[in-house]
Design a protein around this motif. Sequence first.
Motif, PDB file in Angstrom:
ATOM      1  N   LEU A  79       0.848  -1.198   0.000  1.00 27.80           N
ATOM      2  CA  LEU A  79       0.000   0.000   0.000  1.00 27.80           C
ATOM      3  C   LEU A  79       0.881   1.244   0.000  1.00 27.80           C
ATOM      4  CD1 LEU A  79      -2.939  -0.668   2.486  1.00 27.80           C
ATOM      5  CD2 LEU A  79      -3.024  -0.563  -0.006  1.00 27.80           C
ATOM      6  N   VAL A  80       0.570   2.166  -0.928  1.00 31.02           N
ATOM      7  CA  VAL A  80       1.314   3.427  -1.027  1.00 31.02           C
ATOM      8  C   VAL A  80       0.362   4.561  -0.636  1.00 31.02           C
ATOM      9  CG1 VAL A  80       2.594   4.975  -2.542  1.00 31.02           C
ATOM     10  CG2 VAL A  80       2.754   2.490  -2.862  1.00 31.02           C
ATOM     11  N   ASP A  81       0.776   5.347   0.365  1.00 27.87           N
ATOM     12  CA  ASP A  81      -0.074   6.427   0.880  1.00 27.87           C
ATOM     13  C   ASP A  81       0.399   7.778   0.339  1.00 27.87           C
ATOM     14  OD1 ASP A  81      -1.841   7.944   2.413  1.00 27.87           O
ATOM     15  OD2 ASP A  81      -0.385   8.108   4.051  1.00 27.87           O
ATOM     16  N   ASN A  82      -0.488   8.473  -0.364  1.00 27.36           N
ATOM     17  CA  ASN A  82      -0.194   9.816  -0.883  1.00 27.36           C
ATOM     18  C   ASN A  82      -1.167  10.850  -0.313  1.00 27.36           C
ATOM     19  OD1 ASN A  82       1.964   8.969  -2.591  1.00 27.36           O
ATOM     20  ND2 ASN A  82       0.465   8.205  -4.077  1.00 27.36           N
ATOM     21  N   SER A  83      -1.637  10.604   0.870  1.00 32.38           N
ATOM     22  CA  SER A  83      -2.660  11.474   1.477  1.00 32.38           C
ATOM     23  C   SER A  83      -2.107  12.873   1.777  1.00 32.38           C
ATOM     24  CB  SER A  83      -3.173  10.849   2.777  1.00 32.38           C
ATOM     25  OG  SER A  83      -3.721   9.576   2.546  1.00 32.38           O
ATOM     26  N   ASN A  84      -3.025  13.833   1.820  1.00 28.57           N
ATOM     27  CA  ASN A  84      -2.686  15.194   2.250  1.00 28.57           C
ATOM     28  C   ASN A  84      -3.744  15.667   3.238  1.00 28.57           C
ATOM     29  OD1 ASN A  84      -4.937  16.128   0.702  1.00 28.57           O
ATOM     30  ND2 ASN A  84      -3.630  16.179  -1.134  1.00 28.57           N
ATOM     31  N   LEU A  85      -3.741  16.933   3.559  1.00 27.87           N
ATOM     32  CA  LEU A  85      -4.664  17.444   4.563  1.00 27.87           C
ATOM     33  C   LEU A  85      -6.126  17.362   4.131  1.00 27.87           C
ATOM     34  CD1 LEU A  85      -2.674  20.574   5.792  1.00 27.87           C
ATOM     35  CD2 LEU A  85      -2.961  18.369   6.974  1.00 27.87           C
ATOM     36  N   LEU A  86      -6.371  17.386   2.830  1.00 25.93           N
ATOM     37  CA  LEU A  86      -7.742  17.410   2.331  1.00 25.93           C
ATOM     38  C   LEU A  86      -8.246  16.041   1.889  1.00 25.93           C
ATOM     39  CD1 LEU A  86      -7.562  20.687   0.193  1.00 25.93           C
ATOM     40  CD2 LEU A  86      -8.425  20.416   2.528  1.00 25.93           C
ATOM     41  N   SER A 110     -10.553   9.500  -0.802  1.00 28.55           N
ATOM     42  CA  SER A 110     -11.698   9.755   0.086  1.00 28.55           C
ATOM     43  C   SER A 110     -11.569  11.154   0.667  1.00 28.55           C
ATOM     44  CB  SER A 110     -11.748   8.723   1.212  1.00 28.55           C
ATOM     45  OG  SER A 110     -12.742   9.087   2.156  1.00 28.55           O
ATOM     46  N   ARG A 111     -12.715  11.873   0.774  1.00 31.34           N
ATOM     47  CA  ARG A 111     -12.726  13.210   1.369  1.00 31.34           C
ATOM     48  C   ARG A 111     -13.192  13.172   2.826  1.00 31.34           C
ATOM     49  NH1 ARG A 111     -12.005  17.347  -2.135  1.00 31.34           N
ATOM     50  NH2 ARG A 111     -12.086  16.857  -4.369  1.00 31.34           N
ATOM     51  N   GLU A 112     -13.340  11.958   3.373  1.00 28.39           N
ATOM     52  CA  GLU A 112     -13.756  11.853   4.772  1.00 28.39           C
ATOM     53  C   GLU A 112     -12.740  12.541   5.675  1.00 28.39           C
ATOM     54  OE1 GLU A 112     -16.313  10.651   6.379  1.00 28.39           O
ATOM     55  OE2 GLU A 112     -17.443   9.935   4.631  1.00 28.39           O
ATOM     56  N   LYS A 113     -13.241  13.345   6.612  1.00 31.06           N
ATOM     57  CA  LYS A 113     -12.344  14.065   7.513  1.00 31.06           C
ATOM     58  C   LYS A 113     -11.746  13.152   8.583  1.00 31.06           C
ATOM     59  CE  LYS A 113     -14.600  18.528   6.866  1.00 31.06           C
ATOM     60  NZ  LYS A 113     -15.320  19.663   7.511  1.00 31.06           N
ATOM     61  N   ASP A 114     -12.538  12.130   8.997  1.00 33.93           N
ATOM     62  CA  ASP A 114     -12.012  11.177   9.966  1.00 33.93           C
ATOM     63  C   ASP A 114     -10.997  10.268   9.273  1.00 33.93           C
ATOM     64  OD1 ASP A 114     -12.327   9.705  12.683  1.00 33.93           O
ATOM     65  OD2 ASP A 114     -12.589   8.127  11.182  1.00 33.93           O
ATOM     66  N   ILE A 115      -9.793  10.212   9.805  1.00 37.24           N
ATOM     67  CA  ILE A 115      -8.707   9.491   9.132  1.00 37.24           C
ATOM     68  C   ILE A 115      -9.037   8.006   8.954  1.00 37.24           C
ATOM     69  CG2 ILE A 115      -6.291   8.781   9.318  1.00 37.24           C
ATOM     70  CD1 ILE A 115      -5.709  11.390  10.741  1.00 37.24           C
ATOM     71  N   GLN A 116      -9.508   7.363  10.021  1.00 41.60           N
ATOM     72  CA  GLN A 116      -9.790   5.937   9.924  1.00 41.60           C
ATOM     73  C   GLN A 116     -10.891   5.665   8.905  1.00 41.60           C
ATOM     74  OE1 GLN A 116     -10.116   3.811  13.555  1.00 41.60           O
ATOM     75  NE2 GLN A 116     -10.885   1.937  12.628  1.00 41.60           N
TER      76      GLN A 116
END
Length: 236
Positions: A79-86, A110-116
């Motif tokens: 799994l490669v994570d490229n997440s940012n604040l949004l 996903s635009r969900e604010k909850d990280i999990q």
Amino acid sequence: MKKISFLLIALFSIVSFAQKKQIILISSKYDFQNEKNSYNINNMLKAILTSNNYQVYFDDEILPMEIAQNRCNALTGILVDNSNLLLTKIKLQIKDCQNNLLFESAEVKSREKDIQTGFMECVKLLSPEIKKYKASLIQKKEVVIETPPEIIETPKVSEFKTYLNCSFKEVFNGFHVTEVRDSNGLVLLSMQKTKNPVIFIASRENATGVFTKTGNKGIFEYYIGDNYMIEEFSFN
């Protein structure tokens, strides 16, 4: 002989998918995670791969002997994570034991604010990507190779003889021997049995060969030098 076409299927063929599950190793803690199975990502990934007919193991658990002894019997899912604040953004890579990249999914978001919740939503979105990978493997790995017709050379008969009114006689003189005699009782061949009841090893003073008996006829085939000889025997 008719031309035969052989269908060669590479490693990920239709047959292998139908008969044996492909094994994939995944990590219980990827580089972007602070602890094992954080956000329940790893367990969810294992469940999704399993539902797509893969056999899945965490790389830090006890592995089957075939994998423990040779990691090339399994693939690796990363799994490669490229997440940012949004956005939460991940993608799945599948590699072989030599670190060759075999597949990279589209980046799911996903635009969900909850990280999990965002990670769980993204992992679910990987399922259709995995199905695309399997379908592409089935389609592109088929190779048809046509083999040329087998050419069987038949030796040219140098001489053909026929003996009529012959007879079979089994004798025992220290060995089990079957004799072929002519109508006057003269021994034409001495023969020994093989596992096949109609095929004998036959010999006479100047020749040794194969004798085949079919019904009331027999054929003795042998060579003298490079000359291929056939003799036919007719039995009473």
